[in-house]
Scaffold this motif. Sequence first.
Motif, PDB file in Angstrom:
ATOM      1  N   ARG A  70      -7.416  -0.218 -54.775  1.00  0.00           N
ATOM      2  CA  ARG A  70      -7.642  -0.553 -53.374  1.00  0.00           C
ATOM      3  C   ARG A  70      -6.345  -0.777 -52.600  1.00  0.00           C
ATOM      4  O   ARG A  70      -6.371  -0.991 -51.403  1.00  0.00           O
ATOM      5  N   ARG A  71      -5.206  -0.773 -53.315  1.00  0.00           N
ATOM      6  CA  ARG A  71      -3.927  -0.900 -52.613  1.00  0.00           C
ATOM      7  C   ARG A  71      -3.281   0.468 -52.425  1.00  0.00           C
ATOM      8  O   ARG A  71      -2.174   0.578 -51.934  1.00  0.00           O
ATOM      9  N   MET A  72      -4.022   1.523 -52.844  1.00  0.00           N
ATOM     10  CA  MET A  72      -3.505   2.881 -52.681  1.00  0.00           C
ATOM     11  C   MET A  72      -4.390   3.646 -51.703  1.00  0.00           C
ATOM     12  O   MET A  72      -5.593   3.451 -51.658  1.00  0.00           O
ATOM     13  N   GLY A  73      -3.763   4.480 -50.895  1.00  0.00           N
ATOM     14  CA  GLY A  73      -4.523   5.332 -49.987  1.00  0.00           C
ATOM     15  C   GLY A  73      -4.511   6.750 -50.520  1.00  0.00           C
ATOM     16  O   GLY A  73      -3.516   7.190 -51.101  1.00  0.00           O
ATOM     17  N   TYR A  74      -5.612   7.473 -50.321  1.00  0.00           N
ATOM     18  CA  TYR A  74      -5.719   8.811 -50.903  1.00  0.00           C
ATOM     19  C   TYR A  74      -6.288   9.782 -49.877  1.00  0.00           C
ATOM     20  O   TYR A  74      -7.341   9.531 -49.290  1.00  0.00           O
ATOM     21  N   VAL A  75      -5.563  10.859 -49.649  1.00  0.00           N
ATOM     22  CA  VAL A  75      -6.067  11.927 -48.796  1.00  0.00           C
ATOM     23  C   VAL A  75      -6.302  13.134 -49.699  1.00  0.00           C
ATOM     24  O   VAL A  75      -5.354  13.803 -50.098  1.00  0.00           O
ATOM     25  N   ASP A 111     -13.100  -4.747 -39.421  1.00  0.00           N
ATOM     26  CA  ASP A 111     -13.073  -3.443 -40.092  1.00  0.00           C
ATOM     27  C   ASP A 111     -13.068  -2.316 -39.053  1.00  0.00           C
ATOM     28  O   ASP A 111     -12.318  -1.349 -39.169  1.00  0.00           O
ATOM     29  N   ARG A 112     -13.929  -2.483 -38.034  1.00  0.00           N
ATOM     30  CA  ARG A 112     -14.021  -1.446 -36.990  1.00  0.00           C
ATOM     31  C   ARG A 112     -12.708  -1.327 -36.234  1.00  0.00           C
ATOM     32  O   ARG A 112     -12.230  -0.220 -35.956  1.00  0.00           O
ATOM     33  N   ARG A 113     -12.095  -2.499 -35.913  1.00  0.00           N
ATOM     34  CA  ARG A 113     -10.829  -2.474 -35.185  1.00  0.00           C
ATOM     35  C   ARG A 113      -9.756  -1.761 -35.993  1.00  0.00           C
ATOM     36  O   ARG A 113      -9.019  -0.930 -35.486  1.00  0.00           O
ATOM     37  N   ARG A 114      -9.706  -2.061 -37.294  1.00  0.00           N
ATOM     38  CA  ARG A 114      -8.693  -1.472 -38.168  1.00  0.00           C
ATOM     39  C   ARG A 114      -8.880   0.038 -38.272  1.00  0.00           C
ATOM     40  O   ARG A 114      -7.908   0.787 -38.272  1.00  0.00           O
ATOM     41  N   ALA A 150      -6.672   3.341 -43.010  1.00  0.00           N
ATOM     42  CA  ALA A 150      -7.530   2.209 -42.651  1.00  0.00           C
ATOM     43  C   ALA A 150      -7.595   1.167 -43.767  1.00  0.00           C
ATOM     44  O   ALA A 150      -7.921   0.009 -43.531  1.00  0.00           O
ATOM     45  N   SER A 151      -7.274   1.591 -44.981  1.00  0.00           N
ATOM     46  CA  SER A 151      -7.352   0.647 -46.096  1.00  0.00           C
ATOM     47  C   SER A 151      -6.047  -0.152 -46.262  1.00  0.00           C
ATOM     48  O   SER A 151      -5.897  -0.886 -47.234  1.00  0.00           O
ATOM     49  N   ASP A 152      -5.111  -0.013 -45.322  1.00  0.00           N
ATOM     50  CA  ASP A 152      -3.805  -0.686 -45.389  1.00  0.00           C
ATOM     51  C   ASP A 152      -3.125  -0.466 -46.738  1.00  0.00           C
ATOM     52  O   ASP A 152      -2.831  -1.426 -47.460  1.00  0.00           O
ATOM     53  N   PRO A 153      -2.880   0.788 -47.109  1.00  0.00           N
ATOM     54  CA  PRO A 153      -2.344   1.059 -48.447  1.00  0.00           C
ATOM     55  C   PRO A 153      -0.859   0.719 -48.556  1.00  0.00           C
ATOM     56  O   PRO A 153      -0.143   0.735 -47.551  1.00  0.00           O
ATOM     57  N   GLU A 154      -0.435   0.419 -49.765  1.00  0.00           N
ATOM     58  CA  GLU A 154       0.992   0.232 -50.017  1.00  0.00           C
ATOM     59  C   GLU A 154       1.631   1.534 -50.477  1.00  0.00           C
ATOM     60  O   GLU A 154       2.835   1.724 -50.384  1.00  0.00           O
ATOM     61  N   ILE A 155       0.772   2.415 -51.036  1.00  0.00           N
ATOM     62  CA  ILE A 155       1.228   3.749 -51.423  1.00  0.00           C
ATOM     63  C   ILE A 155       0.216   4.747 -50.878  1.00  0.00           C
ATOM     64  O   ILE A 155      -0.985   4.524 -50.964  1.00  0.00           O
ATOM     65  N   LEU A 156       0.733   5.841 -50.306  1.00  0.00           N
ATOM     66  CA  LEU A 156      -0.173   6.860 -49.773  1.00  0.00           C
ATOM     67  C   LEU A 156       0.001   8.153 -50.563  1.00  0.00           C
ATOM     68  O   LEU A 156       1.109   8.659 -50.712  1.00  0.00           O
ATOM     69  N   PHE A 157      -1.114   8.691 -51.089  1.00  0.00           N
ATOM     70  CA  PHE A 157      -1.099   9.954 -51.816  1.00  0.00           C
ATOM     71  C   PHE A 157      -1.754  11.023 -50.956  1.00  0.00           C
ATOM     72  O   PHE A 157      -2.834  10.794 -50.422  1.00  0.00           O
ATOM     73  N   MET A 158      -1.118  12.170 -50.845  1.00  0.00           N
ATOM     74  CA  MET A 158      -1.733  13.267 -50.102  1.00  0.00           C
ATOM     75  C   MET A 158      -1.708  14.521 -50.941  1.00  0.00           C
ATOM     76  O   MET A 158      -0.665  14.926 -51.442  1.00  0.00           O
ATOM     77  N   ASP A 159      -2.883  15.143 -51.075  1.00  0.00           N
ATOM     78  CA  ASP A 159      -2.985  16.360 -51.877  1.00  0.00           C
ATOM     79  C   ASP A 159      -3.064  17.569 -50.947  1.00  0.00           C
ATOM     80  O   ASP A 159      -4.036  17.737 -50.220  1.00  0.00           O
ATOM     81  N   GLU A 160      -2.041  18.380 -50.967  1.00  0.00           N
ATOM     82  CA  GLU A 160      -1.978  19.595 -50.156  1.00  0.00           C
ATOM     83  C   GLU A 160      -2.316  19.324 -48.686  1.00  0.00           C
ATOM     84  O   GLU A 160      -3.253  19.905 -48.140  1.00  0.00           O
ATOM     85  N   PRO A 161      -1.556  18.457 -48.028  1.00  0.00           N
ATOM     86  CA  PRO A 161      -1.912  18.106 -46.651  1.00  0.00           C
ATOM     87  C   PRO A 161      -1.766  19.275 -45.677  1.00  0.00           C
ATOM     88  O   PRO A 161      -2.350  19.268 -44.605  1.00  0.00           O
ATOM     89  N   THR A 162      -1.002  20.281 -46.051  1.00  0.00           N
ATOM     90  CA  THR A 162      -0.768  21.362 -45.092  1.00  0.00           C
ATOM     91  C   THR A 162      -1.603  22.601 -45.398  1.00  0.00           C
ATOM     92  O   THR A 162      -1.512  23.603 -44.695  1.00  0.00           O
TER      93      THR A 162
END
Lengths: 246, 272
Positions: A70-75, A111-114, A150-162
């Motif tokens: 829950r401290r990681m963000g995932y796209v 939650d909605r504001r965030r 929105a989850s306020d991550p400390e680490i953000l992972f992105m898989d093939e964002p482009t």
Amino acid sequence: MITVKNLWFSYDAQVILEDVNLTIKQGEFIAVIGPNGGGKTTLIKLILGILKPQRGEITVLGQPPKAAARRMGYVPQNTNISKVFPISVMDVALMGRLGKAGRAWRYSEADRRRAEEALDRVGMLEHKKSPVLNLSGGQRQRVFIARALASDPEILFMDEPTASVDQEWQAQIYNLLKELNKSITIVVVSHDISILSSYVKSVACVNRTVYYHDAAEITEEMLGKMYQCPVELVAHGVPHRVLQSH
Amino acid sequence: MDIFHYEFMQNALMAGLLASIACGIIGTLVVVNRIVFISGGIAHAAYGGVGLAFFLGFAPLLGVVGFSVAIAIIIALVSLGNKQRADTIIGVLWAVGMALGIMLADLTPGYKVDLMTYLFGSILAVPREDLLLMLFLNVAILGTVVLFYKDFLAMSYDEEFAGLMGVPTRALYIALLIMIALCVVIIIRVVGMILIIAFFTIAPYMAEGQSRSLYSMMLLSILYNCVFALAGLWLSFRFNLTSGATIILVGAAFFFLSLFLRKFAKMLKVGS
């Protein structure tokens, strides 16, 4: 921040990753590159705790992956999600708050504001009521980034964002990531080595095993090991040199 | 509409309404989660419950509740454990459940009940106590989905991300399959277990294209199902046809009409 030690992973009998060692420090902006099928996405899913390694150890923020999830963000890759699903932009962004909202039956005002702030950050707030199926590929991608933020991550992972995103938006994504990198660690997966522009601070090449390079450049040795065949390096007149002189 | 003055007709209406609500909600989740085949497996295997109830001599619907919930749990565990082989095992359970039902009915001494009523429904002969059970199950399904709506939504849209956010996706998936089993019980009197798939899929499919949210897709599906049930009921009474089949064919008529209209709308768009 992230430590991977002697990691092995295989699907059925096929070894995907062998003896992977990798350390990612706080504040990094790392590109994970390598050929298709080389294990990039698998490595990310292992770090996120979606997959379990057969051998080896992963620690994220000093915890096992599941505990730190829950401290990681995932796209995730844009292509894996149904495009006809009836859901609004806001409802997708709100999913990033699931970890904070817990099993409460509704999202709170906070939650909605965030979620709205996250949408604003990627320039999608005006579309918050639109159905996701009406969006272009680039807009969908931005909504997925907002969901992760929105989850306020400390680490953000992105898989093939482009992938499936036009040139103009590719540059926008990297500018946004650069901005975000001021406060969070970013890990970007791509099979496209042209992302190694001025944005990235380090590179990890993944093809069954991982070669880490502490600068945004690729050496011929790395490529040779990666692709197991002579690779022709084509250097364009980019503002930042990504290839070592050779 | 004086036909609705008869008590059996009022009961039939109530049954149709209750089935429409449950199937509109669960059918929507079945369609967006792409588990139509699994729902078919549960519905058909539930026939074993009918046979079991006859054999042991208790109320058939209670037999179906127990048996179909058990089958749903088995299918849930199998498909969670082994995604690739799951369809084969579901196919086998589908057939085994039905075969078991027929054999148990054969082995039951005494009078032979009309098994066809369970396969194709008998909405004109729904007793009050069955209505009560249907109402109770409806409330249970509605309550579960309302309480965990955002979690079901997240699981259906992106299971991996939902899991990452701490949503108990495995438990929700098992709960969903159990609710499918309860739906089978609700609808068995209305269109029967063989035709249930149509009640699960036609309305949600039509609703999906017109909805902006999962919530409105559910409401629209309920509305469509009500229209199918009401119109089918009236037609079957008017022309003396089997009610379950008539209800489904009314739904199918709407389904093909909507397909045609969608194609037509696309052609207009391309043409202009």
